[in-house]
Design an enzyme around this catalytic site. Structure first.
Site, PDB file in Angstrom:
ATOM      1  N   MET A  26     -27.703  30.387  -9.665  1.00  0.00           N
ATOM      2  CA  MET A  26     -27.076  31.488  -8.927  1.00  0.00           C
ATOM      3  C   MET A  26     -27.102  32.766  -9.769  1.00  0.00           C
ATOM      4  O   MET A  26     -26.356  33.706  -9.495  1.00  0.00           O
ATOM      5  CB  MET A  26     -25.645  31.120  -8.529  1.00  0.00           C
ATOM      6  N   GLY A  27     -27.964  32.778 -10.803  1.00  0.00           N
ATOM      7  CA  GLY A  27     -28.105  33.988 -11.604  1.00  0.00           C
ATOM      8  C   GLY A  27     -27.001  34.138 -12.629  1.00  0.00           C
ATOM      9  O   GLY A  27     -26.307  33.192 -12.964  1.00  0.00           O
ATOM     10  N   HIS A  30     -27.126  32.551 -18.650  1.00  0.00           N
ATOM     11  CA  HIS A  30     -26.661  32.466 -20.033  1.00  0.00           C
ATOM     12  C   HIS A  30     -27.483  31.397 -20.755  1.00  0.00           C
ATOM     13  O   HIS A  30     -28.421  30.815 -20.162  1.00  0.00           O
ATOM     14  CB  HIS A  30     -25.159  32.168 -20.090  1.00  0.00           C
ATOM     15  N   HIS A  33     -28.292  28.144 -18.903  1.00  0.00           N
ATOM     16  CA  HIS A  33     -29.401  28.190 -17.943  1.00  0.00           C
ATOM     17  C   HIS A  33     -30.752  28.187 -18.679  1.00  0.00           C
ATOM     18  O   HIS A  33     -31.702  27.525 -18.252  1.00  0.00           O
ATOM     19  CB  HIS A  33     -29.348  29.474 -17.103  1.00  0.00           C
ATOM     20  N   GLN A  57     -21.647  27.638  -0.197  1.00  0.00           N
ATOM     21  CA  GLN A  57     -20.890  26.758  -1.081  1.00  0.00           C
ATOM     22  C   GLN A  57     -19.598  27.385  -1.579  1.00  0.00           C
ATOM     23  O   GLN A  57     -18.922  26.823  -2.431  1.00  0.00           O
ATOM     24  CB  GLN A  57     -21.766  26.286  -2.244  1.00  0.00           C
ATOM     25  N   SER A 181     -20.497  29.190 -18.912  1.00  0.00           N
ATOM     26  CA  SER A 181     -20.380  29.290 -17.457  1.00  0.00           C
ATOM     27  C   SER A 181     -20.376  30.764 -17.080  1.00  0.00           C
ATOM     28  O   SER A 181     -19.809  31.592 -17.813  1.00  0.00           O
ATOM     29  CB  SER A 181     -19.058  28.654 -17.003  1.00  0.00           C
TER      30      SER A 181
HETATM   31  O1  PAF Z   1     -25.229  25.022  -9.946  1.00  0.00           O
HETATM   32  C1  PAF Z   1     -25.512  26.060  -9.322  1.00  0.00           C
HETATM   33  O2  PAF Z   1     -25.733  27.126  -9.884  1.00  0.00           O
HETATM   34  C2  PAF Z   1     -25.575  26.006  -7.800  1.00  0.00           C
HETATM   35  O3  PAF Z   1     -24.617  25.127  -7.286  1.00  0.00           O
HETATM   36  C3  PAF Z   1     -26.968  25.677  -7.260  1.00  0.00           C
HETATM   37  C4  PAF Z   1     -27.412  24.280  -7.685  1.00  0.00           C
HETATM   38  C5  PAF Z   1     -27.970  26.704  -7.753  1.00  0.00           C
HETATM   39  C6  PAF Z   1     -26.952  25.709  -5.736  1.00  0.00           C
HETATM   40  O4  PAF Z   1     -26.593  26.957  -5.255  1.00  0.00           O
END
Ligand code: PAF
Length: 276
Positions: A26-27, A30, A33, A57, A181
């Site tokens: 979701m961008g 950090h 990721h 979500q 996070s």
């Molecule tokens: O973990 C996340 O960042 C999100 O839940 C995901 C897997 C990209 C789905 O939107």
């Protein structure tokens, strides 16, 4: 690195690729990721990353509007990490009409994070399935920090026979133990100092279990009380079977202690997986 916003162009770009390793995000990227991107690089010849803040979500009172969007910085980081393709759709690209077809996640999605975030995992599964169909990766990488999400996605892949191999990336932590996070950025300075207590509390639970205390309910209650004394609002602290995510028993081989708790308005999650 190709940055692509629409599905048709993305499909054309990926058509000749037979070994795609995919990292959905979701961008607001950090080091956690980027470790997933690095892991993807080791598993596939073409690394594709998506950046999409998925409204499905988020609950009606959650942080969809405030969720940090840092596309320019994210693209710089992904270019430095030798990403091949970045998919950055907007909302109307992924949801051109109101979404009325959803993935119904397994019952475990009503527990733990699902108990306070109804519909969250339905939204996650729905977008991940869409992204899998669009990107058609051979493997996809998810972080262990979202342990329940990883479990539910594995179940979705298994039960729907999706031809994707799920690879799990380790949680990356700050020097003081706080799990990285995007939501850590919401913390005020004094909350940031307090935040690593969640991980320390989970570590204490693990230590007590390893020392032979198998009264998991009592350990969960003590951990909850301890965090509450320091100003946290605890959603749950729970000891589970790491494979099934069902409540743990002393006979289980590998356990996971999971926690979700709020400091002010910021909700943090963490977990520790361990062998008994
Ligand atoms: O973990 C996340 O960042 C999100 O839940 C995901 C897997 C990209 C789905 O939107």
């Amino acid at each position: 690195m190709d940055v692509i916003t629409d599905i048709a162009t993305l499909r054309r770009r990926l058509a000749g690729e037979s070994d795609i390793a995919f990292v959905p995000t979701m961008g607001n990227l950090h080091a956690g990721h980027l470790a997933l991107v690095e892991l993807a690089r080791r598993h596939g010849r073409c690394v594709a990353v998506s950046i999409f803040v998925n409204p499905l979500q988020f609950g009606p009172h959650e942080d969809l509007a405030e969720y940090p969007r840092t596309l320019a910085e994210d693209l710089d980081k992904l270019a430095d990490a030798h990403t091949d393709v970045v998919f950055t759709p907007d909302e109307t690209t992924l949801y051109p009409e109101p979404q009325t077809v959803f993935v119904e996640p397994p019952p475990i999605s009503m527990e733990l994070c699902g108990a306070t975030r109804p519909g969250h995992f339905r939204g996650v599964c729905t977008v991940v399935l869409k992204l899998f169909h669009i990107v058609q990766p051979r493997i996809a990488v998810f972080g262990k920090k979202d342990f329940q999400q990883l479990h539910i996605i594995r179940e979705m892949v298994r039960q729907l026979d999706l031809p994707v191999c799920i690879v799990a990336g380790e949680t990356v932590r700050e020097a003081d133990g706080l799990a990285m996070s995007s939501r850590n950025g919401y913390l005020k300075p004094e909350q940031r100092i307090e935040a690593p207590r969640l991980y320390r509390t989970l570590q204490q639970v693990v230590q007590m279990i390893r020392e032979g205390c198998h009264d998991f309910a009592r350990l969960e209650m003590q951990a909850t009380e301890s965090l509450t004394r320091y100003g946290w609002t605890v959603d749950y602290i729970s000891v589970r079977n790491a494979r099934t995510l069902l409540p743990a028993t002393p006979e289980d081989g590998t356990l996971v202690v999971l926690g979700a708790a709020r400091l002010g308005k910021t909700r943090l999650i963490d977990n520790i997986e361990f062998a008994l």
